[in-house]
Design an enzyme around this catalytic site. Structure first.
Site, PDB file in Angstrom:
ATOM      1  N   VAL A  55       0.878  -1.095  -0.008  1.00 55.98           N
ATOM      2  CA  VAL A  55      -0.173   0.089  -0.006  1.00 55.98           C
ATOM      3  C   VAL A  55       0.961   1.140   0.067  1.00 55.98           C
ATOM      4  CG1 VAL A  55      -1.681   1.274   1.376  1.00 55.98           C
ATOM      5  CG2 VAL A  55      -1.929  -1.142   0.928  1.00 55.98           C
ATOM      6  N   ASP A  85      10.626   3.901   5.495  1.00 58.50           N
ATOM      7  CA  ASP A  85      10.350   2.479   5.883  1.00 58.50           C
ATOM      8  C   ASP A  85      11.453   2.102   6.918  1.00 58.50           C
ATOM      9  OD1 ASP A  85      10.279  -0.381   5.839  1.00 58.50           O
ATOM     10  OD2 ASP A  85       8.641   0.099   4.426  1.00 58.50           O
ATOM     11  N   THR A 128      -0.872  -4.231   9.644  1.00 55.83           N
ATOM     12  CA  THR A 128      -1.879  -4.342  11.071  1.00 55.83           C
ATOM     13  C   THR A 128      -2.266  -5.814  10.950  1.00 55.83           C
ATOM     14  OG1 THR A 128      -3.552  -3.642   9.451  1.00 55.83           O
ATOM     15  CG2 THR A 128      -2.786  -1.812  11.085  1.00 55.83           C
ATOM     16  N   THR A 177      -5.242  -0.447   7.440  1.00 57.08           N
ATOM     17  CA  THR A 177      -6.751  -0.739   7.735  1.00 57.08           C
ATOM     18  C   THR A 177      -6.735  -0.994   9.292  1.00 57.08           C
ATOM     19  OG1 THR A 177      -6.901  -1.981   5.608  1.00 57.08           O
ATOM     20  CG2 THR A 177      -8.566  -2.600   7.509  1.00 57.08           C
ATOM     21  N   LEU A 224      -7.324  -0.511  -2.411  1.00 61.73           N
ATOM     22  CA  LEU A 224      -6.648  -1.153  -3.788  1.00 61.73           C
ATOM     23  C   LEU A 224      -6.716  -2.475  -3.661  1.00 61.73           C
ATOM     24  CD1 LEU A 224      -3.565  -2.016  -3.010  1.00 61.73           C
ATOM     25  CD2 LEU A 224      -3.223   0.297  -3.126  1.00 61.73           C
ATOM     26  N   LEU A 280     -18.102 -13.275  -7.542  1.00 59.57           N
ATOM     27  CA  LEU A 280     -18.750 -14.342  -7.524  1.00 59.57           C
ATOM     28  C   LEU A 280     -18.125 -15.565  -8.198  1.00 59.57           C
ATOM     29  CD1 LEU A 280     -22.475 -13.079  -8.146  1.00 59.57           C
ATOM     30  CD2 LEU A 280     -21.440 -13.814  -6.122  1.00 59.57           C
ATOM     31  N   ALA A 297     -16.322 -18.860  -7.815  1.00 58.14           N
ATOM     32  CA  ALA A 297     -16.245 -19.934  -6.764  1.00 58.14           C
ATOM     33  C   ALA A 297     -14.823 -20.534  -6.957  1.00 58.14           C
ATOM     34  CB  ALA A 297     -17.130 -21.070  -7.016  1.00 58.14           C
ATOM     35  N   GLY A 349      -7.924 -15.639   0.000  1.00 54.67           N
ATOM     36  CA  GLY A 349      -6.576 -15.715   0.681  1.00 54.67           C
ATOM     37  C   GLY A 349      -6.069 -14.225   0.777  1.00 54.67           C
ATOM     38  N   CYS A 365      -5.253  -9.703   3.609  1.00 54.44           N
ATOM     39  CA  CYS A 365      -6.360  -8.591   3.935  1.00 54.44           C
ATOM     40  C   CYS A 365      -7.674  -9.233   4.500  1.00 54.44           C
ATOM     41  CB  CYS A 365      -6.628  -7.589   3.176  1.00 54.44           C
ATOM     42  SG  CYS A 365      -5.185  -6.619   3.166  1.00 54.44           S
TER      43      CYS A 365
HETATM   44  P1  NAD Z   1       3.273  -4.727   4.157  1.00 58.29           P
HETATM   45  O1  NAD Z   1       3.601  -5.595   5.114  1.00 58.29           O
HETATM   46  O2  NAD Z   1       3.454  -4.925   2.676  1.00 58.29           O
HETATM   47  O3  NAD Z   1       4.231  -3.211   4.350  1.00 58.29           O
HETATM   48  C1  NAD Z   1       4.378  -2.698   5.462  1.00 58.29           C
HETATM   49  C2  NAD Z   1       5.617  -1.894   5.431  1.00 58.29           C
HETATM   50  O4  NAD Z   1       5.654  -0.999   6.598  1.00 58.29           O
HETATM   51  C3  NAD Z   1       6.927  -2.773   5.529  1.00 58.29           C
HETATM   52  O5  NAD Z   1       7.656  -2.468   4.448  1.00 58.29           O
HETATM   53  C4  NAD Z   1       7.630  -2.419   6.962  1.00 58.29           C
HETATM   54  O6  NAD Z   1       9.022  -2.490   7.047  1.00 58.29           O
HETATM   55  C5  NAD Z   1       6.875  -1.161   7.074  1.00 58.29           C
HETATM   56  N1  NAD Z   1       7.279  -0.795   8.519  1.00 58.29           N
HETATM   57  C6  NAD Z   1       6.790  -1.389   9.460  1.00 58.29           C
HETATM   58  N2  NAD Z   1       6.879  -0.723  10.787  1.00 58.29           N
HETATM   59  C7  NAD Z   1       7.416   0.505  10.605  1.00 58.29           C
HETATM   60  C8  NAD Z   1       8.081   1.560  11.009  1.00 58.29           C
HETATM   61  N3  NAD Z   1       7.943   1.598  12.280  1.00 58.29           N
HETATM   62  N4  NAD Z   1       8.628   2.566  10.441  1.00 58.29           N
HETATM   63  C9  NAD Z   1       8.683   2.560   8.916  1.00 58.29           C
HETATM   64  N5  NAD Z   1       7.992   1.425   8.449  1.00 58.29           N
HETATM   65  C10 NAD Z   1       7.672   0.400   8.961  1.00 58.29           C
HETATM   66  O7  NAD Z   1       1.786  -4.221   4.304  1.00 58.29           O
HETATM   67  P2  NAD Z   1       0.629  -3.831   3.263  1.00 58.29           P
HETATM   68  O8  NAD Z   1       0.044  -5.015   2.668  1.00 58.29           O
HETATM   69  O9  NAD Z   1       1.187  -2.586   2.450  1.00 58.29           O
HETATM   70  O10 NAD Z   1      -0.633  -3.129   4.267  1.00 58.29           O
HETATM   71  C11 NAD Z   1      -0.434  -2.141   5.103  1.00 58.29           C
HETATM   72  C12 NAD Z   1      -1.705  -1.786   5.459  1.00 58.29           C
HETATM   73  O11 NAD Z   1      -2.532  -1.477   4.499  1.00 58.29           O
HETATM   74  C13 NAD Z   1      -2.423  -2.836   6.446  1.00 58.29           C
HETATM   75  O12 NAD Z   1      -3.069  -2.370   7.349  1.00 58.29           O
HETATM   76  C14 NAD Z   1      -3.363  -3.686   5.181  1.00 58.29           C
HETATM   77  O13 NAD Z   1      -4.651  -3.896   5.698  1.00 58.29           O
HETATM   78  C15 NAD Z   1      -3.809  -2.395   4.521  1.00 58.29           C
HETATM   79  N6  NAD Z   1      -4.261  -2.485   3.134  1.00 58.29           N
HETATM   80  C16 NAD Z   1      -3.484  -3.585   2.352  1.00 58.29           C
HETATM   81  C17 NAD Z   1      -3.901  -3.647   1.152  1.00 58.29           C
HETATM   82  C18 NAD Z   1      -3.173  -4.942   0.179  1.00 58.29           C
HETATM   83  O14 NAD Z   1      -3.440  -5.019  -0.962  1.00 58.29           O
HETATM   84  N7  NAD Z   1      -2.089  -5.323   0.470  1.00 58.29           N
HETATM   85  C19 NAD Z   1      -4.964  -3.166   0.514  1.00 58.29           C
HETATM   86  C20 NAD Z   1      -5.732  -1.955   1.415  1.00 58.29           C
HETATM   87  C21 NAD Z   1      -5.277  -1.791   2.429  1.00 58.29           C
HETATM   88  C1  UGA Z   2      -9.028  -6.997  -1.413  1.00 56.52           C
HETATM   89  C2  UGA Z   2     -10.075  -6.220  -1.986  1.00 56.52           C
HETATM   90  O1  UGA Z   2     -10.489  -6.528  -2.922  1.00 56.52           O
HETATM   91  C3  UGA Z   2      -9.551  -4.743  -1.631  1.00 56.52           C
HETATM   92  O2  UGA Z   2     -10.682  -3.841  -2.154  1.00 56.52           O
HETATM   93  C4  UGA Z   2      -8.731  -4.189  -0.555  1.00 56.52           C
HETATM   94  O3  UGA Z   2      -8.389  -3.218  -0.400  1.00 56.52           O
HETATM   95  C5  UGA Z   2      -7.941  -5.159  -0.121  1.00 56.52           C
HETATM   96  O4  UGA Z   2      -8.212  -6.581  -0.049  1.00 56.52           O
HETATM   97  C6  UGA Z   2      -7.385  -5.276   1.212  1.00 56.52           C
HETATM   98  O5  UGA Z   2      -7.857  -4.628   2.071  1.00 56.52           O
HETATM   99  O6  UGA Z   2      -6.238  -5.422   1.418  1.00 56.52           O
HETATM  100  P1  UGA Z   2      -6.720  -8.228  -2.495  1.00 56.52           P
HETATM  101  O7  UGA Z   2      -6.616  -9.110  -1.101  1.00 56.52           O
HETATM  102  O8  UGA Z   2      -5.741  -7.583  -3.270  1.00 56.52           O
HETATM  103  O9  UGA Z   2      -7.872  -7.156  -2.269  1.00 56.52           O
HETATM  104  O10 UGA Z   2      -7.552  -9.295  -3.591  1.00 56.52           O
HETATM  105  P2  UGA Z   2      -8.989  -9.593  -4.069  1.00 56.52           P
HETATM  106  O11 UGA Z   2      -8.759  -9.469  -5.644  1.00 56.52           O
HETATM  107  O12 UGA Z   2     -10.061  -9.007  -3.583  1.00 56.52           O
HETATM  108  O13 UGA Z   2      -8.891 -11.301  -4.006  1.00 56.52           O
HETATM  109  C7  UGA Z   2      -8.888 -11.676  -2.430  1.00 56.52           C
HETATM  110  C8  UGA Z   2      -9.075 -13.005  -2.501  1.00 56.52           C
HETATM  111  O14 UGA Z   2     -10.401 -13.421  -2.782  1.00 56.52           O
HETATM  112  C9  UGA Z   2      -8.116 -13.807  -3.374  1.00 56.52           C
HETATM  113  O15 UGA Z   2      -7.547 -14.901  -2.674  1.00 56.52           O
HETATM  114  C10 UGA Z   2      -8.770 -14.292  -4.471  1.00 56.52           C
HETATM  115  O16 UGA Z   2      -8.677 -15.547  -5.294  1.00 56.52           O
HETATM  116  C11 UGA Z   2     -10.255 -14.366  -3.934  1.00 56.52           C
HETATM  117  N1  UGA Z   2     -11.511 -14.202  -4.660  1.00 56.52           N
HETATM  118  C12 UGA Z   2     -11.777 -13.078  -5.286  1.00 56.52           C
HETATM  119  C13 UGA Z   2     -12.379 -15.406  -5.031  1.00 56.52           C
HETATM  120  O17 UGA Z   2     -11.970 -16.536  -4.714  1.00 56.52           O
HETATM  121  N2  UGA Z   2     -13.414 -15.139  -5.771  1.00 56.52           N
HETATM  122  C14 UGA Z   2     -13.728 -14.019  -6.386  1.00 56.52           C
HETATM  123  O18 UGA Z   2     -14.813 -13.922  -7.007  1.00 56.52           O
HETATM  124  C15 UGA Z   2     -12.758 -12.820  -6.094  1.00 56.52           C
END
Ligand code: NAD
Ligand code: UGA
Length: 471
Positions: A15, A34, A89, A124, A156, A273, A275, A280, A283
């Site tokens: 993110v 970071d 988180t 989140t 995203l 939708l 299946a 996984g 998030c």
């Molecule tokens: P990530 O683990 O990929 O990245 C987190 C980064 O934060 C790491 O690079 C880590 O080294 C850094 N970090 C940790 N502690 C730190 C500190 N004290 N100072 C500076 N950097 C530090 O995580 P992510 O997938 O980017 O997710 C981040 C948040 O966004 C989570 O809450 C997640 O739920 C939310 N989120 C993720 C997605 C997604 O698709 N991955 C989408 C929407 C929201």
């Molecule tokens: C999901 C949400 O779609 C994002 O909007 C959100 O920001 C993000 O989590 C987050 O909070 O981290 P992401 O985990 O990247 O995004 O991927 P998705 O495309 O949502 O897929 C999640 C899982 O559901 C995958 O394992 C995918 O294979 C599965 N999936 C998705 C299904 O089994 N069926 C579907 O119809 C759609």
């Protein structure tokens, strides 16, 4: 006042890095922080630590100018008007989100604040995290006038993260006063005003100058809940279709036709939708658990989410039993596994159904050769190469002399395999598809025994239908 905002993004993961690159492309000056020194070094030297479409191009365009990377949080905060927190988180005890990374970052921000900052929750987080951040800042001696905390959840998806960020369905801003909401309106101004979409070289997507992104301002609690409720709803949609898929299979119906029929109802819609093996990723599993925990804490019944989780867990079991049903015994059986990532178009293997199923098959004594276009390096950290765990460079090498082929991730390239070549490579023409990438009739015409999700299996002419292995 300048339209461009000086921004610091803390966390350069999926993110934080995407947000930093996109905010830079929107014309802001961004410092991405970071505490992982190796990652920052890689980013400064031109590396791109995650697999994400458009990200290498955006970083190449802005690195060293609109976007810089550092480990020095205090300096970055000092130079910024808006401080985005985008650290992990993860799931903690009893399902609650572990907010210790957020708290650690807030304590560091507190030490660095010298003038007014808008602190933005991008991670989140559960409802009332905004209040906790405020409290931690006060405890560290920061006055109310020096900061506001705004909730700006990110929606995203991995794999389409850049387009999702720059062309969002909505931008949610939870703010407790106009001053902080206004800073966020300036941050997202290029998207909500449409100027970004008219800019030469902007990343294309569904929004346009005429149809720009929408921004919704709410209370901080509502914004926090919008994020959890959105993920929980999407997870519920997936569990719903998987439960119906199991019923479809039991009564000789076809889940793909059913999903199409349901999805044509505009109130339901066709998305999410599909299946398969269940959801996984980093998030949905943790956010469903955290949202359920929040409700329980407040004495509110959201037991529905426990059912969503159970159906999701069962889906892997159902698939594992399909493999056993198709192959009888597993010890010593050679299996080709296509896919390791939790979904296609990403190298992320966190909470990947594919990895979980492979671990179970290895425990049962199977010999696996896996292939994934992007996630093999990460998978090797949790599934180290061993006598019974091997990796191949392409699907055909993975399939060579295998007793069956399993499709575990929905990569587009797995839906376009040369079936005749695959049939020649396999020892037995058996495909067990956890992602419904093919049509049963097509597979039968290519001489495969084909087992998928929520549809009748089709059997190779020489084979009879095996009895089901009891769960
Ligand atoms: P990530 O683990 O990929 O990245 C987190 C980064 O934060 C790491 O690079 C880590 O080294 C850094 N970090 C940790 N502690 C730190 C500190 N004290 N100072 C500076 N950097 C530090 O995580 P992510 O997938 O980017 O997710 C981040 C948040 O966004 C989570 O809450 C997640 O739920 C939310 N989120 C993720 C997605 C997604 O698709 N991955 C989408 C929407 C929201
Ligand atoms: C999901 C949400 O779609 C994002 O909007 C959100 O920001 C993000 O989590 C987050 O909070 O981290 P992401 O985990 O990247 O995004 O991927 P998705 O495309 O949502 O897929 C999640 C899982 O559901 C995958 O394992 C995918 O294979 C599965 N999936 C998705 C299904 O089994 N069926 C579907 O119809 C759609």
């Amino acid at each position: 006042m300048s339209k461009s905002v000086s921004i610091c993004v803390i966390g350069s993961g999926y993110v934080g890095l995407v947000a930093a690159a996109c905010l830079a492309d929107m014309g802001h000056r961004v410092i991405c922080v970071d505490n992982d020194e190796a990652r920052v070094k890689q980013l400064c030297e031109g590396g791109v630590p995650i697999f994400e479409e458009h990200l290498p191009e955006l970083l190449a365009k802005h690195r060293g100018a609109n976007v810089t990377f550092t480990t020095r949080l205090a300096e970055a905060v000092e130079q910024s008007e808006a401080v985005f927190i985008a650290v992990g988180t993860p799931q903690g005890d009893e399902g609650a989100a572990d907010l210790s990374y957020v708290e650690a970052v807030v304590a560091e921000i507190a030490r660095a604040i010298k003038s007014y900052k808008v602190i933005v929750e991008k991670s989140t987080v559960p409802v009332y995290t905004n209040d906790w951040i405020r409290r931690v800042l006060h405890r560290h001696g920061v006055d109310n006038e020096q900061f506001d905390v705004v909730s700006n959840p990110e929606f995203l998806r991995e794999g389409t993260a850049i387009v999702d960020f720059l062309h969002p369905d909505r931008i949610v801003v939870g703010a407790s006063n106009e001053r902080s909401a206004e800073v966020l309106r300036r941050v997202y101004g290029p998207l909500t005003g449409g100027a970004y979409y008219a800019q030469p070289g902007s990343v294309p997507g569904p929004c346009s100058k005429e149809k720009p992104a929408r921004l919704l301002v709410t209370s901080t609690q509502s914004a926090e809940i919008i994020k959890h409720a959105s993920n929980a709803f999407l997870a519920m949609k997936i569990s719903f279709i998987n439960a119906v898929a199991n019923l479809a299979e039991a009564v000789d119906a076809d889940i793909e036709d059913i999903a199409a029929g349901i999805g044509l109802d505009s109130r339901i819609g066709p998305k999410f939708l599909r299946a398969g093996l269940g959801y996984g990723g980093s998030c949905f599993p943790k956010d469903v658990a955290a949202f359920h925990w929040v409700a329980q804490e407040r004495g509110v019944n959201l037991q529905l989410l426990e059912e969503v989780r159970k159906i999701n867990d069962t889906q892997r079991e159902v698939f594992f039993n399909k493999v056993r049903s198709a192959l009888w015994t597993l010890r010593g059986k050679r299996l080709a596994a296509l896919g390791l990532a939790f979904k296609g178009d990403t190298d992320d293997i966190r909470e990947s159904p594919a990895v979980e199923i492979i671990k179970k098959l290895l425990q049962a004594g199977a010999v696996i050769t896996a292939y994934d276009p992007a996630a093999m390096e990460r998978a090797k950290e949790v599934l180290p190469p061993a006598a019974n765990m091997k990796y191949a460079d392409d699907p055909y090498k993975a399939a060579k002399d295998a007793d069956a082929l399993l499709i575990l991730t929905d990569w587009k390239e797995f839906a376009a395999i040369d079936l005749a070549r695959l049939n020649r490579a396999l020892r037995f023409p058996i495909i067990i598809d956890g992602r419904n990438l093919y049509k049963p009739a097509e597979m039968q015409s290519h001489g495969f025994t084909y087992v998928s999700v929520g549809r009748q299996a089709s059997y190779h002419a020489q084979e009879g239908k095996p009895r089901k292995v009891p769960v």
